[in-house]
Scaffold this motif. Structure first.
Motif, PDB file in Angstrom:
ATOM      1  N   MET A  87      21.884 -25.279 -20.177  1.00 13.98           N
ATOM      2  CA  MET A  87      22.342 -24.391 -19.530  1.00 13.98           C
ATOM      3  C   MET A  87      20.505 -23.424 -18.288  1.00 13.98           C
ATOM      4  N   ALA A  88      21.196 -23.441 -17.104  1.00 20.13           N
ATOM      5  CA  ALA A  88      20.486 -22.648 -16.164  1.00 20.13           C
ATOM      6  C   ALA A  88      20.485 -21.699 -16.600  1.00 20.13           C
ATOM      7  N   ILE A  89      19.771 -20.310 -16.172  1.00 15.36           N
ATOM      8  CA  ILE A  89      19.781 -18.928 -16.059  1.00 15.36           C
ATOM      9  C   ILE A  89      19.660 -18.986 -14.509  1.00 15.36           C
ATOM     10  N   VAL A  90      20.348 -17.511 -14.449  1.00 16.35           N
ATOM     11  CA  VAL A  90      20.362 -17.393 -12.717  1.00 16.35           C
ATOM     12  C   VAL A  90      19.344 -16.276 -13.204  1.00 16.35           C
ATOM     13  N   GLU A  91      18.925 -15.879 -12.233  1.00 19.68           N
ATOM     14  CA  GLU A  91      17.661 -14.787 -12.597  1.00 19.68           C
ATOM     15  C   GLU A  91      17.704 -14.376 -11.361  1.00 19.68           C
ATOM     16  N   ASP A  92      17.402 -13.077 -11.314  1.00 17.51           N
ATOM     17  CA  ASP A  92      16.912 -11.257 -10.552  1.00 17.51           C
ATOM     18  C   ASP A  92      15.733 -12.465  -8.769  1.00 17.51           C
ATOM     19  N   THR A  93      15.609 -13.654  -8.957  1.00 13.91           N
ATOM     20  CA  THR A  93      14.558 -13.914  -8.070  1.00 13.91           C
ATOM     21  C   THR A  93      15.506 -14.512  -6.636  1.00 13.91           C
ATOM     22  N   ALA A  94      14.478 -14.052  -5.631  1.00 12.92           N
ATOM     23  CA  ALA A  94      14.756 -15.001  -4.385  1.00 12.92           C
ATOM     24  C   ALA A  94      12.907 -15.545  -4.387  1.00 12.92           C
ATOM     25  N   LEU A  95      13.942 -16.940  -3.714  1.00  9.90           N
ATOM     26  CA  LEU A  95      12.691 -18.033  -3.234  1.00  9.90           C
ATOM     27  C   LEU A  95      12.396 -18.407  -1.603  1.00  9.90           C
ATOM     28  N   LEU A  96      11.695 -17.481  -1.579  1.00  8.43           N
ATOM     29  CA  LEU A  96      11.158 -18.189   0.018  1.00  8.43           C
ATOM     30  C   LEU A  96      10.599 -19.400   0.674  1.00  8.43           C
ATOM     31  N   ILE A  97      11.196 -20.548   1.639  1.00 11.59           N
ATOM     32  CA  ILE A  97      10.518 -21.078   1.985  1.00 11.59           C
ATOM     33  C   ILE A  97      10.048 -20.745   3.435  1.00 11.59           C
ATOM     34  N   THR A  98       9.352 -20.519   4.304  1.00  8.73           N
ATOM     35  CA  THR A  98       8.549 -20.633   5.196  1.00  8.73           C
ATOM     36  C   THR A  98       7.221 -20.743   5.514  1.00  8.73           C
ATOM     37  N   ALA A  99       6.778 -20.946   6.750  1.00  6.47           N
ATOM     38  CA  ALA A  99       5.371 -21.818   6.581  1.00  6.47           C
ATOM     39  C   ALA A  99       4.169 -20.266   7.213  1.00  6.47           C
ATOM     40  N   SER A 100       4.969 -19.053   7.948  1.00  3.52           N
ATOM     41  CA  SER A 100       4.757 -18.020   8.333  1.00  3.52           C
ATOM     42  C   SER A 100       4.736 -16.473   7.837  1.00  3.52           C
ATOM     43  N   ARG A 101       3.309 -16.363   7.391  1.00  4.01           N
ATOM     44  CA  ARG A 101       2.986 -15.640   6.291  1.00  4.01           C
ATOM     45  C   ARG A 101       3.378 -13.514   5.951  1.00  4.01           C
ATOM     46  N   ASP A 102       3.847 -13.781   7.436  1.00  4.22           N
ATOM     47  CA  ASP A 102       4.620 -12.240   8.176  1.00  4.22           C
ATOM     48  C   ASP A 102       5.544 -12.584   7.934  1.00  4.22           C
ATOM     49  N   LEU A 103       6.564 -13.107   8.118  1.00  2.00           N
ATOM     50  CA  LEU A 103       7.847 -13.493   7.523  1.00  2.00           C
ATOM     51  C   LEU A 103       7.639 -13.483   6.866  1.00  2.00           C
ATOM     52  N   ALA A 104       7.747 -14.099   5.486  1.00  5.60           N
ATOM     53  CA  ALA A 104       7.357 -13.726   3.738  1.00  5.60           C
ATOM     54  C   ALA A 104       7.190 -12.263   3.583  1.00  5.60           C
ATOM     55  N   ILE A 105       5.918 -11.593   4.533  1.00  2.00           N
ATOM     56  CA  ILE A 105       5.491 -10.340   3.362  1.00  2.00           C
ATOM     57  C   ILE A 105       7.422  -9.649   4.182  1.00  2.00           C
ATOM     58  N   GLY A 106       7.552  -9.949   5.505  1.00  4.96           N
ATOM     59  CA  GLY A 106       8.698  -9.034   6.292  1.00  4.96           C
ATOM     60  C   GLY A 106       9.600  -9.079   4.951  1.00  4.96           C
TER      61      GLY A 106
ATOM     62  N   GLU B   9       9.486 -15.092  -4.699  1.00  7.58           N
ATOM     63  CA  GLU B   9       8.369 -16.168  -4.448  1.00  7.58           C
ATOM     64  C   GLU B   9       8.643 -16.494  -3.464  1.00  7.58           C
ATOM     65  N   ARG B  10       7.107 -16.933  -3.095  1.00  7.13           N
ATOM     66  CA  ARG B  10       7.577 -17.759  -2.255  1.00  7.13           C
ATOM     67  C   ARG B  10       6.822 -19.833  -2.338  1.00  7.13           C
ATOM     68  N   VAL B  11       7.576 -20.524  -1.565  1.00  7.90           N
ATOM     69  CA  VAL B  11       7.064 -21.841  -2.357  1.00  7.90           C
ATOM     70  C   VAL B  11       6.809 -22.814  -0.853  1.00  7.90           C
ATOM     71  N   HIS B  12       5.692 -23.420  -1.540  1.00 10.35           N
ATOM     72  CA  HIS B  12       5.685 -24.212   0.184  1.00 10.35           C
ATOM     73  C   HIS B  12       6.180 -25.099   0.804  1.00 10.35           C
ATOM     74  N   GLY B  13       6.737 -25.387   0.680  1.00 13.56           N
ATOM     75  CA  GLY B  13       7.566 -26.742   0.976  1.00 13.56           C
ATOM     76  C   GLY B  13       8.749 -27.806   0.876  1.00 13.56           C
ATOM     77  N   PRO B  14       9.053 -28.715   0.434  1.00  7.87           N
ATOM     78  CA  PRO B  14      10.277 -29.008  -0.179  1.00  7.87           C
ATOM     79  C   PRO B  14       9.849 -29.768  -1.369  1.00  7.87           C
ATOM     80  N   THR B  15       8.492 -30.124  -1.435  1.00  9.93           N
ATOM     81  CA  THR B  15       8.582 -30.651  -3.199  1.00  9.93           C
ATOM     82  C   THR B  15       7.901 -29.810  -4.159  1.00  9.93           C
ATOM     83  N   ALA B  16       7.469 -29.366  -3.733  1.00 11.19           N
ATOM     84  CA  ALA B  16       6.867 -27.327  -4.266  1.00 11.19           C
ATOM     85  C   ALA B  16       8.238 -26.700  -5.211  1.00 11.19           C
ATOM     86  N   PHE B  17       9.486 -26.851  -3.592  1.00  5.83           N
ATOM     87  CA  PHE B  17      10.675 -26.499  -4.229  1.00  5.83           C
ATOM     88  C   PHE B  17      11.567 -26.452  -5.494  1.00  5.83           C
ATOM     89  N   ARG B  18      11.443 -28.301  -4.934  1.00  3.45           N
ATOM     90  CA  ARG B  18      12.473 -29.233  -6.067  1.00  3.45           C
ATOM     91  C   ARG B  18      11.428 -29.252  -7.766  1.00  3.45           C
TER      92      ARG B  18
END
Length: 129
Positions: A1-20, A35-44
């Motif tokens: 069973m997967a554990i839902v943790e207190d983490t948000a994932l960001l998928i964005t190419a914009s560094r400024d948007l990710a920081i904000g 956490e910031r992930v880069h693209g669909p493959t890294a997200f999966r």
């Protein structure tokens, strides 16, 4: 069973948007990590772990046409994870909503409204646990 943790994932190419967004997200309980992930493959790959994020924020600029597929994968692999889509335009947000993809927030929207949307999403997670 997967554990839902207190983490948000960001998928964005914009560094400024990710920081904000990271600063904004870390101010919203119960989120403690961003956490910031880069693209669909890294997200999966990230979703393939047994620790699932509480929230995923997807930027349509990063995903483009892959947005729907990424959301479908997320819902299948981690159904308790909540998702927020950042769109560039009203037309794009309407198109996504008509495909059953919600909530969609237009970039540059009122930060107070964005926080309220995220808080509501995370509240849905707490009530469904």
């Amino acid at each position: 069973m997967a554990i839902v943790e207190d983490t948000a994932l960001l998928i964005t190419a914009s560094r400024d948007l990710a920081i904000g967004l990271a600063a904004l997200l870390l101010s919203i309980p119960p989120l403690r990590h961003v956490e910031r992930v880069h693209g669909p493959t890294a997200f999966r790959q990230r979703l393939a772990t047994d620790r699932q994020p509480a929230l995923v924020v997807l930027d349509t600029d990063q995903l483009g046409e892959a947005t729907s597929g990424v959301i479908e994968t997320m819902r299948a692999v981690s159904p308790e994870t909540r998702c927020l889509i950042l769109s560039n335009s009203v037309a794009e947000s309407r198109e996504l909503a008509s495909s059953g993809i919600e909530p969609v927030v237009i970039k540059g929207a009122d930060p107070v409204g964005l926080v309220a949307t995220i808080t509501n999403l995370l509240g849905d997670t707490a009530s469904s646990s």
